[in-house]
Enzyme design. Structure first.
Site, PDB file in Angstrom:
ATOM      1  N   GLN A  39      23.382 -22.698 -50.219  1.00 28.61           N
ATOM      2  CA  GLN A  39      23.980 -21.801 -51.272  1.00 28.61           C
ATOM      3  C   GLN A  39      23.377 -20.193 -51.057  1.00 28.61           C
ATOM      4  O   GLN A  39      24.064 -19.335 -51.018  1.00 28.61           O
ATOM      5  CB  GLN A  39      23.655 -22.058 -52.785  1.00 28.61           C
ATOM      6  CG  GLN A  39      24.800 -22.753 -53.525  1.00 28.61           C
ATOM      7  CD  GLN A  39      24.450 -23.236 -54.774  1.00 28.61           C
ATOM      8  OE1 GLN A  39      23.289 -22.906 -55.129  1.00 28.61           O
ATOM      9  NE2 GLN A  39      25.561 -23.558 -55.543  1.00 28.61           N
ATOM     10  N   ARG A  63      29.718 -25.861 -48.176  1.00 29.21           N
ATOM     11  CA  ARG A  63      29.358 -25.669 -49.327  1.00 29.21           C
ATOM     12  C   ARG A  63      28.516 -26.711 -50.119  1.00 29.21           C
ATOM     13  O   ARG A  63      28.989 -27.634 -50.784  1.00 29.21           O
ATOM     14  CB  ARG A  63      30.663 -25.338 -50.167  1.00 29.21           C
ATOM     15  CG  ARG A  63      31.230 -24.281 -49.592  1.00 29.21           C
ATOM     16  CD  ARG A  63      32.492 -24.089 -50.436  1.00 29.21           C
ATOM     17  NE  ARG A  63      32.589 -22.660 -50.759  1.00 29.21           N
ATOM     18  CZ  ARG A  63      33.822 -22.308 -51.529  1.00 29.21           C
ATOM     19  NH1 ARG A  63      34.588 -23.072 -52.235  1.00 29.21           N
ATOM     20  NH2 ARG A  63      33.766 -20.893 -51.437  1.00 29.21           N
ATOM     21  N   TYR A 104      36.920 -26.386 -52.996  1.00 25.99           N
ATOM     22  CA  TYR A 104      38.035 -25.575 -52.740  1.00 25.99           C
ATOM     23  C   TYR A 104      39.322 -26.465 -53.524  1.00 25.99           C
ATOM     24  O   TYR A 104      39.565 -27.562 -53.374  1.00 25.99           O
ATOM     25  CB  TYR A 104      38.256 -25.718 -51.429  1.00 25.99           C
ATOM     26  CG  TYR A 104      37.315 -24.851 -50.634  1.00 25.99           C
ATOM     27  CD1 TYR A 104      37.526 -23.372 -50.733  1.00 25.99           C
ATOM     28  CD2 TYR A 104      36.531 -25.341 -49.641  1.00 25.99           C
ATOM     29  CE1 TYR A 104      36.636 -22.404 -49.940  1.00 25.99           C
ATOM     30  CE2 TYR A 104      35.554 -24.479 -48.692  1.00 25.99           C
ATOM     31  CZ  TYR A 104      35.892 -23.099 -49.029  1.00 25.99           C
ATOM     32  OH  TYR A 104      34.883 -22.150 -48.484  1.00 25.99           O
ATOM     33  N   SER A 140      30.356 -16.401 -50.678  1.00 20.17           N
ATOM     34  CA  SER A 140      30.035 -16.239 -51.853  1.00 20.17           C
ATOM     35  C   SER A 140      29.345 -14.916 -52.269  1.00 20.17           C
ATOM     36  O   SER A 140      29.684 -14.335 -53.201  1.00 20.17           O
ATOM     37  CB  SER A 140      28.893 -17.246 -52.504  1.00 20.17           C
ATOM     38  OG  SER A 140      29.623 -18.642 -52.531  1.00 20.17           O
ATOM     39  N   ASP A 166      25.183 -18.384 -47.964  1.00 22.90           N
ATOM     40  CA  ASP A 166      26.951 -18.550 -48.030  1.00 22.90           C
ATOM     41  C   ASP A 166      27.334 -17.033 -48.232  1.00 22.90           C
ATOM     42  O   ASP A 166      27.298 -16.404 -49.132  1.00 22.90           O
ATOM     43  CB  ASP A 166      27.288 -19.334 -49.397  1.00 22.90           C
ATOM     44  CG  ASP A 166      28.730 -19.559 -49.313  1.00 22.90           C
ATOM     45  OD1 ASP A 166      29.642 -18.845 -48.955  1.00 22.90           O
ATOM     46  OD2 ASP A 166      28.890 -20.350 -50.164  1.00 22.90           O
TER      47      ASP A 166
HETATM   48  P1  NAD Z   1      38.060 -19.805 -52.994  1.00 23.27           P
HETATM   49  O1  NAD Z   1      38.009 -18.240 -52.971  1.00 23.27           O
HETATM   50  O2  NAD Z   1      38.726 -20.551 -52.265  1.00 23.27           O
HETATM   51  O3  NAD Z   1      39.471 -19.659 -54.400  1.00 23.27           O
HETATM   52  C1  NAD Z   1      39.382 -18.817 -55.296  1.00 23.27           C
HETATM   53  C2  NAD Z   1      39.756 -19.592 -56.911  1.00 23.27           C
HETATM   54  O4  NAD Z   1      41.164 -19.675 -56.757  1.00 23.27           O
HETATM   55  C3  NAD Z   1      39.373 -21.160 -56.932  1.00 23.27           C
HETATM   56  O5  NAD Z   1      38.487 -21.270 -57.881  1.00 23.27           O
HETATM   57  C4  NAD Z   1      40.397 -21.980 -56.720  1.00 23.27           C
HETATM   58  O6  NAD Z   1      40.565 -23.251 -57.551  1.00 23.27           O
HETATM   59  C5  NAD Z   1      41.598 -21.030 -57.564  1.00 23.27           C
HETATM   60  N1  NAD Z   1      42.843 -21.283 -57.103  1.00 23.27           N
HETATM   61  C6  NAD Z   1      43.456 -21.728 -56.020  1.00 23.27           C
HETATM   62  N2  NAD Z   1      44.760 -22.174 -56.076  1.00 23.27           N
HETATM   63  C7  NAD Z   1      45.095 -21.658 -57.144  1.00 23.27           C
HETATM   64  C8  NAD Z   1      46.343 -21.739 -58.027  1.00 23.27           C
HETATM   65  N3  NAD Z   1      47.447 -21.942 -57.603  1.00 23.27           N
HETATM   66  N4  NAD Z   1      46.174 -21.201 -59.584  1.00 23.27           N
HETATM   67  C9  NAD Z   1      44.879 -20.558 -59.843  1.00 23.27           C
HETATM   68  N5  NAD Z   1      43.762 -21.064 -59.239  1.00 23.27           N
HETATM   69  C10 NAD Z   1      44.062 -21.152 -58.025  1.00 23.27           C
HETATM   70  O7  NAD Z   1      36.911 -20.392 -54.002  1.00 23.27           O
HETATM   71  P2  NAD Z   1      35.411 -19.835 -54.096  1.00 23.27           P
HETATM   72  O8  NAD Z   1      35.229 -18.758 -54.887  1.00 23.27           O
HETATM   73  O9  NAD Z   1      35.144 -19.833 -52.789  1.00 23.27           O
HETATM   74  O10 NAD Z   1      34.749 -21.199 -54.842  1.00 23.27           O
HETATM   75  C11 NAD Z   1      35.438 -22.043 -55.289  1.00 23.27           C
HETATM   76  C12 NAD Z   1      34.240 -23.249 -55.828  1.00 23.27           C
HETATM   77  O11 NAD Z   1      33.343 -23.480 -54.815  1.00 23.27           O
HETATM   78  C13 NAD Z   1      33.334 -22.824 -56.982  1.00 23.27           C
HETATM   79  O12 NAD Z   1      33.350 -24.046 -57.909  1.00 23.27           O
HETATM   80  C14 NAD Z   1      31.972 -22.188 -56.451  1.00 23.27           C
HETATM   81  O13 NAD Z   1      31.040 -22.547 -57.332  1.00 23.27           O
HETATM   82  C15 NAD Z   1      31.877 -23.483 -55.166  1.00 23.27           C
HETATM   83  N6  NAD Z   1      31.142 -23.007 -54.326  1.00 23.27           N
HETATM   84  C16 NAD Z   1      29.934 -23.786 -54.029  1.00 23.27           C
HETATM   85  C17 NAD Z   1      29.080 -23.466 -52.781  1.00 23.27           C
HETATM   86  C18 NAD Z   1      27.786 -23.990 -52.519  1.00 23.27           C
HETATM   87  O14 NAD Z   1      27.389 -25.101 -53.124  1.00 23.27           O
HETATM   88  N7  NAD Z   1      27.250 -23.758 -51.370  1.00 23.27           N
HETATM   89  C19 NAD Z   1      29.145 -22.250 -52.301  1.00 23.27           C
HETATM   90  C20 NAD Z   1      30.385 -21.350 -52.493  1.00 23.27           C
HETATM   91  C21 NAD Z   1      31.099 -21.751 -53.689  1.00 23.27           C
END
Ligand code: NAD
Length: 374
Positions: A126, A121, A229, A132, A129
Site C-alpha cells: 500500500q 494491490r 478492481y 493510489s 502504490d
Molecule cells: P479504479 O481507479 O480502477 O476505478 C475507480 C472506481 O470505479 C472503482 O471503485 C471501480 O469499482 C469503479 N467502477 C468501475 N466501473 C464502474 C461502473 N461501470 N460504474 C460505477 N463505478 C465503476 O479503482 P481504484 O481507485 O484504483 O481502487 C479500487 C479498489 O482497490 C479500492 O477498494 C481500493 O481501496 C483498492 N486498492 C487497494 C490497494 C492495496 O491494497 N495496495 C491499493 C489501491 C487500491
C-alpha cells in the site's frame, strides 16, 4: 550504491521522483544520491534544498555515471539514458503498455526497468502504490476544479439577504479518487451521493456521510472485486445503471466520474441525452478522460460546454499539486526500494520470486521478462 534522480522532461510534467526527506533516508541506508539540476523546480524543491539534504546536483550525464538505481516519475526517453550502467534499476511509472518500444530499449541497454503502476494491490504494498497516492490528490483537485467552475457556493449559507442552498454533488466510481472526492465535497459543505459497481463501497460511502445510490435489481460486483478492481458489467447491469443515473443526475449540480476498468476503455456512464437533463450551469468533471472518458463529449485536458453543462476533461490532476504529488510519489519509491534493502550488499536485492518484484519487473538481463508484455 549511487541513486540518480532524473529531471522530468515530459511536457506539462511538474513532479519530481525525490524530495529532501527521501534523499536523507536513502543516505541513511548507506546510498549516495545525485539529483539532475533543477529536477525539483516545479515541486518547490531547489537544488540547494537537495544539496542541504546531502545529494550532489549536476547535469544528467554526471548524475547517471555509476548509478545503480535511476528514479523517475515518468519513463525517460531511452536516448537520454546513454552512460547508464548495465544492470542499473530504472524505477518509475513507465507506462509499459503505451511505451513498449521504450521498454524494449531499456532492455537492450541492460537496464532493469520496474513499473511502479503495476505494483500488486496487497496490503504490504500500500505504501508503494503510486496509483493510489496520485489518485487521492486527483480526487481532491477534481472537486476544487468543479467548485472553481461552478457559479454557486458549495455550503448552505443562511444570510440576512436570504438562504443559499447546498450544492448537490454526485460521485460515480468510489475507488481511491472517488473516496477523496466525496470527503472533499463533504468538507466543503455539499450534499453528496455516490455510486459504484462494487458492493463493498456502500459502507465506505456511508462512513463518509454521503448517500449511496446503487443499482438494486441487478447484482453488481460482490465485495471488493479481484485485486480491488472492477470488471466490465453485463448489458443488463449497464441498462439498469443508465436508468438509475437518468433519474438521479437531473437533480445534481456537480458530477465527478472516476470509473476505470483495468486494461479496458473507461465505461461510459453519462450519455449526451442524460447530460441534457441537467440544469444549466451544472459541472461534470471526468477523471477518466484519459482512459476514453465516462462522459460522452468529454475532451481530455479541456473544458467544453454542452447543453449549458461544463464538462471538465481532467488530465493528470495530481500534476497540478506538484509539491504534494512529488512528496507522495517519492515516498512510494523509497518505501519500495527500502523494503528490499540488503545492508551487507548496500543496495536493494530484488528476490525473483517476490510478488512485488514479479508484478513490477519489466526487463532483466537484457530481455523483456514481464508476462503481460509477452
Ligand atoms: P479504479 O481507479 O480502477 O476505478 C475507480 C472506481 O470505479 C472503482 O471503485 C471501480 O469499482 C469503479 N467502477 C468501475 N466501473 C464502474 C461502473 N461501470 N460504474 C460505477 N463505478 C465503476 O479503482 P481504484 O481507485 O484504483 O481502487 C479500487 C479498489 O482497490 C479500492 O477498494 C481500493 O481501496 C483498492 N486498492 C487497494 C490497494 C492495496 O491494497 N495496495 C491499493 C489501491 C487500491
Amino acid at each position: 550504491m549511487k541513486i540518480a534522480i532524473l529531471k522530468e522532461t515530459a511536457p506539462g510534467e511538474t513532479r519530481c521522483a525525490a524530495i529532501p526527506e527521501t534523499v536523507k533516508k536513502f543516505i541513511g541506508l548507506g546510498a549516495t544520491v545525485a539529483v539532475e539540476r533543477s529536477a525539483g523546480e516545479h515541486a518547490l524543491v531547489s537544488d540547494a534544498d537537495f544539496e542541504a539534504a546531502g545529494a550532489s546536483v549536476g547535469p544528467r550525464a554526471e548524475v547517471l555515471e555509476g548509478a545503480g538505481a535511476i528514479l523517475c516519475v515518468l519513463g525517460p526517453d531511452p536516448a537520454t539514458l546513454k552512460g547508464a550502467e548495465r544492470g542499473a534499476l530504472l524505477v518509475g511509472a513507465l507506462d509499459p503498455v503505451g511505451r513498449r518500444d521504450a521498454i524494449a530499449s531499456y532492455a537492450a541497454a541492460g537496464l532493469e526497468a520496474l513499473a511502479m503502476e503495476w505494483m500488486p494491490r496487497i496490503s504490504r504494498a500500500q505504501s508503494m502504490d503510486v496509483l493510489s497516492s496520485q489518485s487521492n490528490l486527483a480526487g481532491y483537485k477534481a472537486v476544487i476544479e468543479a467548485a472553481d467552475a461552478f457559479g454557486r457556493a458549495f455550503p448552505m449559507m443562511m444570510t440576512a439577504a436570504g438562504t443559499i442552498s447546498p450544492a448537490k454533488v454526485f460521485v460515480m466510481g468510489v475507488g481511491v479518487a472517488g473516496l477523496q472526492a466525496i470527503a472533499t465535497a463533504r468538507r466543503m459543505g455539499a450534499q453528496v451521493s455516490a455510486t459504484d459497481v462494487r458492493s463493498a463501497t456502500r459502507e465506505q460511502i456511508l462512513s463518509l456521510g454521503a448517500k449511496p445510490v446503487f443499482v438494486e435489481n441487478v447484482a453488481g460486483i460482490e465485495g471488493e472485486g479481484a485485486g480491488g478492481y472492477a470488471t466490465e458489467m453485463s448489458p443488463e447491469y449497464q441498462q439498469a445503471q443508465a436508468e438509475l443515473v437518468s433519474s438521479h443526475i437531473a437533480k445534481q449540480d456537480i458530477v465527478v466520474t472516476t470509473a476505470l476498468i483495468p486494461g479496458k476503455p473507461a465505461p461510459r456512464l453519462i450519455s449526451d441525452a442524460q447530460l441534457a437533463t441537467m440544469r444549466a450551469g451544472s459541472i461534470v468533471v471526468d477523471l477518466a478522460a484519459e482512459a476514453g472518458g465516462n462522459v460522452e463529449g468529454c475532451v481530455v485536458g479541456e473544458r467544453v460546454r454542452r447543453h449549458g453543462v461544463t464538462i471538465i476533461g481532467a488530465a493528470n490532476l495530481a500534476r497540478s499539486l506538484p509539491a504534494d504529488a512529488s512528496a507522495l510519489f517519492a515516498r512510494n519509491l523509497y518505501n519500495f526500494l527500502s523494503a528490499f534493502w540488503d545492508k551487507e550488499a548496500g543496495k536493494p536485492v530484488l528476490a525473483d520470486e517476490d510478488e512485488l518484484v514479479k508484478g513490477t519487473r519489466l526487463t532483466h538481463g537484457g530481455k523483456i521478462v514481464h508476462e503481460r508484455l509477452s
